[in-house]
Design a protein around this motif. Structure first.
Motif, PDB file in Angstrom:
ATOM      1  N   UNK A  25      39.987  64.564  -8.169  1.00  0.00           N
ATOM      2  CA  UNK A  25      41.115  63.696  -8.527  1.00  0.00           C
ATOM      3  C   UNK A  25      41.323  63.604 -10.031  1.00  0.00           C
ATOM      4  N   UNK A  71      41.483  64.028  -0.985  1.00  0.00           N
ATOM      5  CA  UNK A  71      42.130  63.466  -2.169  1.00  0.00           C
ATOM      6  C   UNK A  71      42.122  64.444  -3.344  1.00  0.00           C
ATOM      7  N   UNK A 130      35.720  62.018   9.081  1.00  0.00           N
ATOM      8  CA  UNK A 130      36.618  61.465   8.067  1.00  0.00           C
ATOM      9  C   UNK A 130      35.799  60.834   6.942  1.00  0.00           C
ATOM     10  N   UNK A 131      36.431  60.741   5.764  1.00  0.00           N
ATOM     11  CA  UNK A 131      35.704  60.294   4.568  1.00  0.00           C
ATOM     12  C   UNK A 131      34.973  58.967   4.772  1.00  0.00           C
ATOM     13  N   UNK A 132      35.643  57.982   5.384  1.00  0.00           N
ATOM     14  CA  UNK A 132      35.013  56.668   5.488  1.00  0.00           C
ATOM     15  C   UNK A 132      33.811  56.712   6.434  1.00  0.00           C
ATOM     16  N   UNK A 174      33.818  51.795   4.789  1.00  0.00           N
ATOM     17  CA  UNK A 174      34.777  50.887   5.411  1.00  0.00           C
ATOM     18  C   UNK A 174      34.192  50.561   6.773  1.00  0.00           C
ATOM     19  N   UNK A 175      33.945  49.307   7.054  1.00  0.00           N
ATOM     20  CA  UNK A 175      33.313  48.972   8.322  1.00  0.00           C
ATOM     21  C   UNK A 175      34.320  49.171   9.462  1.00  0.00           C
ATOM     22  N   UNK A 176      33.784  49.385  10.659  1.00  0.00           N
ATOM     23  CA  UNK A 176      34.645  49.523  11.831  1.00  0.00           C
ATOM     24  C   UNK A 176      35.390  50.838  11.873  1.00  0.00           C
ATOM     25  N   UNK A 177      36.389  50.894  12.738  1.00  0.00           N
ATOM     26  CA  UNK A 177      37.185  52.109  12.933  1.00  0.00           C
ATOM     27  C   UNK A 177      38.666  51.767  12.965  1.00  0.00           C
ATOM     28  N   UNK A 185      34.883  55.834  -1.119  1.00  0.00           N
ATOM     29  CA  UNK A 185      33.933  56.409  -0.159  1.00  0.00           C
ATOM     30  C   UNK A 185      33.595  57.865  -0.465  1.00  0.00           C
ATOM     31  N   UNK A 186      34.341  58.501  -1.388  1.00  0.00           N
ATOM     32  CA  UNK A 186      34.062  59.899  -1.735  1.00  0.00           C
ATOM     33  C   UNK A 186      32.864  59.946  -2.672  1.00  0.00           C
ATOM     34  N   UNK A 199      43.291  59.501   7.516  1.00  0.00           N
ATOM     35  CA  UNK A 199      42.210  59.996   8.355  1.00  0.00           C
ATOM     36  C   UNK A 199      42.772  60.487   9.686  1.00  0.00           C
ATOM     37  N   UNK A 200      41.924  61.111  10.490  1.00  0.00           N
ATOM     38  CA  UNK A 200      42.406  61.620  11.780  1.00  0.00           C
ATOM     39  C   UNK A 200      43.078  60.504  12.562  1.00  0.00           C
ATOM     40  N   UNK A 245      43.441  65.619   4.263  1.00  0.00           N
ATOM     41  CA  UNK A 245      42.591  64.431   4.245  1.00  0.00           C
ATOM     42  C   UNK A 245      41.803  64.399   2.933  1.00  0.00           C
ATOM     43  N   UNK A 293      32.131  59.546   7.076  1.00  0.00           N
ATOM     44  CA  UNK A 293      31.197  60.426   6.380  1.00  0.00           C
ATOM     45  C   UNK A 293      30.263  59.607   5.488  1.00  0.00           C
ATOM     46  N   UNK A 294      30.833  58.638   4.768  1.00  0.00           N
ATOM     47  CA  UNK A 294      30.022  57.802   3.879  1.00  0.00           C
ATOM     48  C   UNK A 294      28.974  57.034   4.678  1.00  0.00           C
ATOM     49  N   UNK A 295      29.339  56.562   5.890  1.00  0.00           N
ATOM     50  CA  UNK A 295      28.373  55.827   6.720  1.00  0.00           C
ATOM     51  C   UNK A 295      27.198  56.724   7.112  1.00  0.00           C
ATOM     52  N   UNK A 355      39.163  54.174   0.517  1.00  0.00           N
ATOM     53  CA  UNK A 355      39.115  55.603   0.807  1.00  0.00           C
ATOM     54  C   UNK A 355      38.624  56.379  -0.420  1.00  0.00           C
ATOM     55  N   UNK A 396      29.789  67.580  -3.328  1.00  0.00           N
ATOM     56  CA  UNK A 396      29.647  66.164  -3.649  1.00  0.00           C
ATOM     57  C   UNK A 396      28.785  65.447  -2.605  1.00  0.00           C
TER      58      UNK A 396
END
Lengths: 317, 309
Positions: B252, A211, B177-179, A268-271, A253-254, A41-42, A209, B181-183, A250, B207
C-alpha cells in the motif's frame, strides 16, 4: 478537467428467486482513464457487482441503475447486451485456463473474437492478434498465437486473456482477481500492464481482496462488506486514512512487511453475516468496536469530503 | 536448542519418460531446532511443497538423508515409519478437502487417536477443540457446517491430536480472507508458545512468513538460495532473488520497482551455473558457468550467490 463518466452504478440490488438479497444497494462510479479497485472479503458481493455490469447473472433479479456511457444496463435485452459485451465492456478472470477452450490455439480464439465484432479477413484478424500479443509483452507473438492454452505458462496465459479482452478496444475492462493465481513476480508484470491500459484511456474495474494490488494498479477504491459499499474514494486517501471501521480493521489485519513485528495481529472478531441473516442496521455493527445505539439504523453512503464517501454514523454531520 | 529435524543433501527427482528428469529438490540441507519455526518460501514450482513432504516422510527422497531426533527416517517402510508419524504431522491448505464430509468432526479428530491406540479419546478431542479456540460442543457437527477459518482450526486440531513435536503446514492461511488469516496466524503463535511445537511453514506470502517464522529459507528451482533469521533476510536480503521477490510484493505504501522479467525456467531443463542468472539483474559472465554454493555470510545467514547484495 471533467473526465468522461464511464460507469455510474446507483443503488444496485440483486435478489435470488426466493427473495434473498445478495446486493443491498451498491453505488459506484468510474471515469474513463481511472481504475477502480473493488475490495472486500469472500461473499461481500464484489464479483456479483462485476457480473451485473457484464449482464451475466441469469436467474437473478436486478434493480437499481447501471449507467454505462449513459446507457442503462439493468434489464437490458440479451441481444443488445451481447453487442456491448466483448466490444465495449470486456472481462478477464482469475483462471485463464477456463477462459480459453483447451482444444483450439489461443490465436484462433482471439481471431474469432475480433471477427465476431469486426468485418475483417482471417489474415487481418491474425495480424491484429499477433500485434495485441506483442503489446502484452508475449515473446515471439506469432509463434505464441499457434500454441494451445496448456502449452503456455500461467503468466503468458493471463497475458493472452488480456489480449483477447482488449481485442476490440473496450472502453471498460473488468478484471476479477486477475493476479490471484500468479506468483508475485508475474503478478507485478500484469499489474504494470493493467496500469498501461488505464493510462491509454480505458476504464478499469479491478476486483481483488489484496490491498497491495489496489495500491499498485488503481486510482480509486471501493470497499465492500456484506453486499454494500461501505467506503470509497481516491486510493491514496483511503489507504493512508481509512475512515470506516471495517476498512481500518482490514488494513490493520495485514501483517507488515517491514518495521517492527507485532506480537499478535489485530483481528476482526466473528464472521460476516450471511445474506439471509443481515442486520437491519449497519451491516458491520455486530463486529465493530465503535458500535453505538445509532448503528441500529443503516447509515447511507455519504460524501463527507471531496470524492470521499463513507457509510458510518461516526462521520454523520 | 537441540536439533529436531535435519536434512542432508536431499535430492528428489522424477522421471518423466524419454530420458527427461525433473529435479524437484536438489541438494538441500537444513536443520530445524526443537520449538523453532522455519519457513520455506519461493514461487510455484520451486520445490518447497515437495521438500516439505520429503522432510516428513510422505515422499521418499531420491538420495540424501532425513534425520528426526538424530535417527534416520528416510527410507523407512510404512510400518517402520508409523511410530514416527505421531511425532510429526502435516496441515494442508485446503481444509474442505481434508475432512470426510460424512463424518462428524469429532469422529475425524478421534481417528488418529484410535489408530494409535490412545486412551481417553473423548477427553482428548475436547481438549484439542479448546486448544484451537473452538467450543467443545461442535464435535457433533459436520465439516460443511463450519466456515473456512473454523475448518482450518479443526485441521490444525487434528494435526495436534497425537501431540507431535513438528508440524509441517503447507500454505496454511493462503485460502483465507485477511481478517480470518490474522486469526490463524495468531493461533499458530499461541500453539507454539503453549505446546512448544516446531513448525515448518510452506508459503509464498512473505508478509505472512515474516509474522510466523523464526527463520526463512528462500528456494529457487529446487535449491535454497538464502537462509537465515526471518527479519534479517526480509529486511536486508542478500540474494538478488530474495530482493526481487520482496520488490514484487505490491504494498500500500510505495510504488513497485520494475518487475523481474520472464518466468521461472523449467526444472526439467534448468539453466547452467547459477540457476537464477537468466533473470538476475546483476548477473556476471561467471554466473552462467559456475554454480554458487550456500555459504555463511555472517549473522547466522547463508547465501548462494557470487555477488551477494
Amino acid at each position: 478537467m471533467d473526465a468522461e463518466q464511464l460507469l455510474d452504478i446507483q443503488g444496485l440490488k440483486l435478489n435470488l428467486p426466493d427473495g434473498t438479497r445478495l446486493l443491498e444497494g451498491v453505488s459506484l462510479r468510474l471515469n474513463a482513464g481511472e481504475a477502480l479497485g473493488v475490495v472486500g472479503e469472500s461473499g461481500s458481493g464484489k464479483s456479483l457487482t462485476a457480473m451485473s455490469v457484464m449482464g451475466l447473472l441469469p436467474g437473478l433479479k436486478a434493480s437499481g441503475s447501471i449507467l454505462f456511457s449513459g446507457q442503462e444496463l439493468v434489464n437490458l435485452p440479451d441481444k443488445v447486451m451481447r453487442k456491448l459485451r466483448g466490444a465495449r465492456i470486456a472481462m478477464i478472470f482469475q483462471d485463464p485456463m477456463t477462459a480459453f477452450l483447451p482444444v483450439r490455439s489461443i490465436g484462433a480464439q482471439i481471431d474469432e473474437q475480433i471477427r465476431l465484432h469486426h468485418r475483417v479477413s482471417r489474415r487481418e484478424a491474425r495480424a491484429r492478434t499477433v500485434q495485441l500479443l506483442e503489446r502484452m509483452g508475449v515473446p515471439d507473438p506469432a509463434m505464441a498465437a499457434k500454441r494451445y492454452p496448456h502449452q503456455l505458462s500461467g503468466g503468458l496465459r493471463q497475458r493472452a486473456m488480456i489480449a483477447m479482452a482488449l481485442s476490440c478496444t473496450p472502453a471498460l475492462l473488468i478484471a476479477d482477481e486477475p493476479t490471484t493465481a500468479l506468483d508475485v513476480t508475474v503478478q507485478a508484470q500484469i499489474l504494470t500492464l493493467l496500469r498501461e491500459i488505464r493510462e491509454e484511456g480505458a476504464g478499469v474495474m479491478l476486483i481483488t481482496h489484496d490491498m497491495g494490488v489496489v495500491a499498485q494498479a488503481c486510482t480509486h477504491v471501493a470497499v465492500m462488506y456484506s453486499g454494500l459499499v461501505v467506503e470509497n474514494g481516491p486510493v491514496r486517501d483511503v489507504l493512508d486514512r481509512p475512515l470506516h471501521p471495517y476498512t481500518q480493521a482490514l488494513l490493520a489485519a495485514i501483517p507488515p512487511l517491514d518495521g517492527p513485528r507485532p506480537e499478535r495481529l489485530p483481528t476482526i472478531s466473528g464472521q460476516p453475516p450471511t445474506p439471509d441473516n443481515r442486520p437491519t442496521g449497519c451491516v458491520f455493527a455486530p463486529r465493530c468496536s465503535f458500535v453505538r445505539s445509532e448503528c441500529a439504523v443503516r447509515p447511507p453512503l455519504t460524501e463527507i469530503e471531496e470524492g470521499r464517501r463513507v457509510a458510518c454514523v461516526l462521520y454523520a454531520a | 536448542m537441540s536439533v529436531l529435524l535435519e536434512a542432508r543433501n536431499l535430492e528428489k527427482s522424477y522421471r518423466l519418460g524419454r530420458g527427461r528428469v525433473l529435479h524437484a529438490v536438489s541438494g538441500v540441507s537444513l536443520q530445524v531446532r526443537k520449538g523453532e519455526a522455519l519457513a520455506l518460501v519461493g514461487e510455484s514450482g520451486c520445490g518447497k511443497s515437495t521438500l516439505g513432504r520429503t522432510l516428513i516422510g510422505l515422499t521418499q527422497p531420491t538420495s540424501g538423508k532425513v534425520l528426526f531426533d538424530g535417527q534416520e527416517i528416510s527410507g523407512l517402510s510404512d510400518r517402520a515409519m508409523r511410530p514416527w508419524r505421531a511425532r510429526m504431522q502435516m496441515v494442508f491448505q485446503d481444509s474442505s478437502a481434508a475432512f470426510n464430509p460424512r463424518r462428524t468432526v469429532g469422529e475425524s479428530l478421534a481417528e488418529p487417536l484410535r489408530i494409535h491406540r490412545r486412551h481417553g479419546v473423548r477427553e482428548r478431542v475436547a481438549e484439542l477443540l479448546d486448544q484451537v479456540g473452538l467450543s467443545q460442543s461442535v464435535a457433533g457437527r459436520f465439516p460443511h457446517e463450519f466456515s473456512g477459518g473454523q475448518r482450518q482450526r479443526l485441521n490444525i486440531a487434528r494435526a495436534l491430536a497425537l501431540g507431535p513435536e513438528l508440524l509441517v503446514a503447507d500454505e496454511p492461511v493462503s485460502a483465507l480472507d485477511v481478517s480470518v488469516q490474522a486469526q490463524i496466524v495468531n493461533l499458530f503463535g499461541d500453539l507454539r508458545a503453549s505446546l512448544g511445537v516446531a513448525c515448518i511453514f510452506i508459503s509464498h506470502d512473505l508478509s505472512v512468513v515474516r509474522q510466523m517464522a523464526d527463520r526463512i529459507a528462500v528456494m529457487y528451482l529446487g535449491s535454497i538460495v538464502e537462509e537465515g533469521n526471518g527479519l534479517n533476510v526480509l529486511d536486508r536480503p542478500a540474494h538478488p532473488y530474495t530482493k526481487a521477490l520482496l520488490d514484487a510484493v505490491p504494498r500500500p505504501d510505495r510504488a513497485l520497482p520494475p518487475p523481474l522479467q520472464g518466468d521461472v525456467p523449467s526444472p526439467v531443463n534448468p539453466p547452467s551455473g547459477c540457476r537464477f542468472h537468466t533473470r538476475c539483474p546483476i548477473a556476471q559472465p561467471r554466473c552462467a558457468t559456475e554454480r554458487p554454493v550456500l555459504q555463511p555470510s555472517g549473522e547466522g545467514r547463508q547465501v548462494a550467490c557470487h555477488y551477494p547484495l
